[in-house]
Structure formats: structure tokens, C-alpha cells
Motif scaffolding. Structure first.
Motif, PDB file in Angstrom:
ATOM      1  N   PRO A 122       0.825  -1.209   0.000  1.00 34.02           N
ATOM      2  CA  PRO A 122       0.000   0.000   0.000  1.00 34.02           C
ATOM      3  C   PRO A 122       0.862   1.262   0.000  1.00 34.02           C
ATOM      4  CG  PRO A 122      -0.840  -1.581   1.580  1.00 34.02           C
ATOM      5  CD  PRO A 122       0.475  -2.113   1.093  1.00 34.02           C
ATOM      6  N   ARG A 123       0.283   2.300  -0.519  1.00 37.24           N
ATOM      7  CA  ARG A 123       1.000   3.567  -0.694  1.00 37.24           C
ATOM      8  C   ARG A 123       1.601   4.092   0.610  1.00 37.24           C
ATOM      9  NH1 ARG A 123      -1.859   8.726  -3.519  1.00 37.24           N
ATOM     10  NH2 ARG A 123      -0.028  10.046  -3.605  1.00 37.24           N
ATOM     11  N   ASP A 124       0.885   3.921   1.716  1.00 40.79           N
ATOM     12  CA  ASP A 124       1.326   4.482   2.987  1.00 40.79           C
ATOM     13  C   ASP A 124       2.005   3.457   3.901  1.00 40.79           C
ATOM     14  OD1 ASP A 124      -0.913   2.988   3.442  1.00 40.79           O
ATOM     15  OD2 ASP A 124      -1.940   4.492   4.648  1.00 40.79           O
ATOM     16  N   ALA A 125       2.397   2.314   3.363  1.00 38.28           N
ATOM     17  CA  ALA A 125       3.011   1.257   4.178  1.00 38.28           C
ATOM     18  C   ALA A 125       4.484   1.537   4.455  1.00 38.28           C
ATOM     19  CB  ALA A 125       2.872  -0.087   3.472  1.00 38.28           C
ATOM     20  N   THR A 126       4.953   0.985   5.559  1.00 36.18           N
ATOM     21  CA  THR A 126       6.365   0.965   5.893  1.00 36.18           C
ATOM     22  C   THR A 126       6.860  -0.445   5.614  1.00 36.18           C
ATOM     23  OG1 THR A 126       5.997   2.555   7.668  1.00 36.18           O
ATOM     24  CG2 THR A 126       8.041   1.296   7.751  1.00 36.18           C
ATOM     25  N   ARG A 151       7.665  -2.355  -4.430  1.00 32.82           N
ATOM     26  CA  ARG A 151       7.304  -0.990  -4.805  1.00 32.82           C
ATOM     27  C   ARG A 151       6.021  -0.613  -4.077  1.00 32.82           C
ATOM     28  NH1 ARG A 151       3.407   0.355  -8.288  1.00 32.82           N
ATOM     29  NH2 ARG A 151       2.272  -1.287  -9.351  1.00 32.82           N
ATOM     30  N   HIS A 152       5.834   0.687  -3.933  1.00 33.11           N
ATOM     31  CA  HIS A 152       4.611   1.218  -3.328  1.00 33.11           C
ATOM     32  C   HIS A 152       3.592   1.469  -4.422  1.00 33.11           C
ATOM     33  CE1 HIS A 152       5.942   1.933   0.828  1.00 33.11           C
ATOM     34  NE2 HIS A 152       7.136   1.957   0.268  1.00 33.11           N
ATOM     35  N   ALA A 153       2.326   1.239  -4.093  1.00 34.58           N
ATOM     36  CA  ALA A 153       1.239   1.457  -5.038  1.00 34.58           C
ATOM     37  C   ALA A 153       1.123   2.936  -5.372  1.00 34.58           C
ATOM     38  CB  ALA A 153      -0.061   0.937  -4.449  1.00 34.58           C
ATOM     39  N   TRP A 154       0.626   3.209  -6.550  1.00 27.20           N
ATOM     40  CA  TRP A 154       0.421   4.585  -6.980  1.00 27.20           C
ATOM     41  C   TRP A 154      -0.783   5.202  -6.305  1.00 27.20           C
ATOM     42  CZ3 TRP A 154       3.813   7.033 -10.147  1.00 27.20           C
ATOM     43  CH2 TRP A 154       4.763   6.234 -10.773  1.00 27.20           C
ATOM     44  N   ARG A 155      -1.802   4.395  -6.075  1.00 19.45           N
ATOM     45  CA  ARG A 155      -3.033   4.929  -5.508  1.00 19.45           C
ATOM     46  C   ARG A 155      -3.215   4.480  -4.095  1.00 19.45           C
ATOM     47  NH1 ARG A 155      -5.346   0.104  -7.144  1.00 19.45           N
ATOM     48  NH2 ARG A 155      -5.052  -0.338  -9.311  1.00 19.45           N
ATOM     49  N   ARG A 215       7.401   8.279  -1.423  1.00 22.47           N
ATOM     50  CA  ARG A 215       7.340   9.589  -0.759  1.00 22.47           C
ATOM     51  C   ARG A 215       6.429   9.576   0.448  1.00 22.47           C
ATOM     52  NH1 ARG A 215       6.117  12.550  -6.089  1.00 22.47           N
ATOM     53  NH2 ARG A 215       8.026  12.057  -7.200  1.00 22.47           N
ATOM     54  N   ARG A 216       5.331   8.820   0.334  1.00 20.35           N
ATOM     55  CA  ARG A 216       4.360   8.798   1.434  1.00 20.35           C
ATOM     56  C   ARG A 216       4.491   7.543   2.285  1.00 20.35           C
ATOM     57  NH1 ARG A 216      -1.290  11.087  -0.151  1.00 20.35           N
ATOM     58  NH2 ARG A 216      -1.413  10.619   2.033  1.00 20.35           N
ATOM     59  N   ALA A 217       5.572   6.806   2.123  1.00 18.40           N
ATOM     60  CA  ALA A 217       5.764   5.574   2.877  1.00 18.40           C
ATOM     61  C   ALA A 217       5.843   5.875   4.368  1.00 18.40           C
ATOM     62  CB  ALA A 217       7.039   4.872   2.428  1.00 18.40           C
ATOM     63  N   GLY A 218       5.197   5.031   5.139  1.00 19.49           N
ATOM     64  CA  GLY A 218       5.287   5.146   6.586  1.00 19.49           C
ATOM     65  C   GLY A 218       4.427   6.219   7.204  1.00 19.49           C
ATOM     66  N   ILE A 228       4.995  -3.660   6.812  1.00 17.13           N
ATOM     67  CA  ILE A 228       5.143  -4.931   6.107  1.00 17.13           C
ATOM     68  C   ILE A 228       6.563  -5.414   6.363  1.00 17.13           C
ATOM     69  CG2 ILE A 228       4.960  -6.128   3.897  1.00 17.13           C
ATOM     70  CD1 ILE A 228       2.345  -4.738   4.662  1.00 17.13           C
ATOM     71  N   ARG A 229       6.696  -6.509   7.099  1.00 17.72           N
ATOM     72  CA  ARG A 229       8.002  -7.067   7.430  1.00 17.72           C
ATOM     73  C   ARG A 229       8.239  -8.289   6.549  1.00 17.72           C
ATOM     74  NH1 ARG A 229       6.855  -7.716  12.251  1.00 17.72           N
ATOM     75  NH2 ARG A 229       7.349  -5.622  12.874  1.00 17.72           N
ATOM     76  N   ILE A 230       9.298  -8.257   5.738  1.00 18.38           N
ATOM     77  CA  ILE A 230       9.588  -9.347   4.815  1.00 18.38           C
ATOM     78  C   ILE A 230      10.844 -10.067   5.301  1.00 18.38           C
ATOM     79  CG2 ILE A 230      10.108  -9.967   2.431  1.00 18.38           C
ATOM     80  CD1 ILE A 230       8.586  -7.368   1.645  1.00 18.38           C
TER      81      ILE A 230
END
Length: 180
Positions: A130-134, A176-180, A153-156, A162-164
Motif C-alpha cells: 500500500p502507498r502508505d506502508a512501511t 514498490r509502493h502502489a500509486w493509488r 514519498r508517502r511511505a510510513g 510490512i516485514r519481509i
């Protein structure tokens, strides 16, 4: 356990028995069963042949929580999850050979933290968060290629973490982070 059939005389399958054992183990770990009661109920589950037997062995346990752990596995080929799907708290992905694509951009993420364990042999993996995920990839061991991840840019900013973790043999992980 998933909902049992209406007919208590219906024969059980091995996955029904495995889910029942898991439910007993969870109840024991949470302190709902004594050691002696666990032994008795486990014996009932292991010798059960019908859903009625399983129901009696699982009676008086607290209501089952929504699935918080799931495994996706394939020996070869593609593993793909996209669109609207429910992301469990713990997700394990096993693939000997093939590509993995997990798209969480439109998924239902009900937990503030999601652990994704990758056990991949060869092949690429792509995870869209998701766009706002860390994203935390500190627990991931890669053998041959590196991990490609640039925080958005809007991460976190209020989204899930999300721990991988896990291991990747021969292949690259792209996050990658989603655009929307």
C-alpha cells in the motif's frame, strides 16, 4: 476450523483433522485447556472419523479467530495474489521455481503489522505494498541477487508495517509502493 458441514455424520478429511489439532494447540497455548484436557481432546481428534466427533472434541473452546496465518506454496509456476483479498497477519510463501507476485495495493489489510516470509528457490518476486506502508526487509537473506526497494514519498505515514523475512536463492525481490 472452517465451518463444519450440516451433517455431523459426514466423514472428515485430513485437512479437517489438521485444522482441529491446530485449534486445540492454540487453545492450549492461550490457557483455555489444561494439559490433561488437551491430551483427552487431542486423542478424540486423532481418532475422529466424522464431523460430529470433531465438534464434540472442540466444544466449549472460545470462538475461532479470523485466519491470521496462511501459506501459499507451489513447486513451480506462478504464485499471484492481486485485487481484493484478505491479507493474514502472517503469510508464508514457498516456491521452488517460478515467479511470485503479491499485490497488496487493493488488498484488505486488517493488521497494523504484516509478516511475509519468503522461502524461494529460483525465480523473481515482486511485492506491491500500500502507498502508505512501511517496509522492513532486514530479515531477508538473498543468495544471488539483491533486493530492489526504494521507499515511496508517502511511505510510513499511518499505514501498515510490512516485514519481509526468509530466504531467496537465485532471483531478485522487487518491492514498490502502489500509486493509488
Amino acid at each position: 476450523m472452517t465451518s463444519l458441514p450440516e451433517d455431523p455424520l459426514a466423514l472428515i478429511r485430513e485437512d479437517d483433522r489438521d485444522r482441529a489439532v491446530g485449534r486445540l494447540q492454540d487453545a492450549y497455548a492461550e490457557g483455555h485447556l489444561s494439559h490433561e484436557e488437551m491430551d483427552v481432546r487431542l486423542g478424540q481428534v486423532l481418532t475422529a472419523t466424522t464431523h460430529g466427533h470433531l465438534t464434540s472434541a472442540l466444544s466449549s473452546l472460545p470462538a475461532e479467530k479470523a485466519a491470521t496465518r496462511s501459506t501459499i506454496a507451489a513447486a513451480s509456476g506462478r504464485i499471484k495474489r492481486r485485487g481484493v483479498w484478505r491479507v493474514p497477519r502472517f503469510l508464508t510463501v514457498h516456491s521452488a521455481m517460478g515467479r511470485v507476485h503479491l499485490d497488496l495495493s487493493r488488498a484488505v489489510v486488517e493488521h497494523s503489522e504484516v509478516d511475509i516470509e519468503l522461502q524461494l528457490g529460483t525465480g523473481r518476486a515482486k511485492i506491491t505494498v500500500p502507498r502508505d506502508a512501511t517496509v522492513d526487509v532486514e530479515g531477508l537473506a538473498t543468495g544471488w541477487k539483491d533486493t530492489r526497494y526504494r521507499p515511496g514519498r508517502r511511505a510510513g505515514t499511518g499505514g501498515p508495517t510490512i516485514r519481509i523475512t526468509g530466504t531467496m536463492g537465485f532471483g531478485r525481490l522487487k518491492i514498490r509502493h502502489a500509486w493509488r
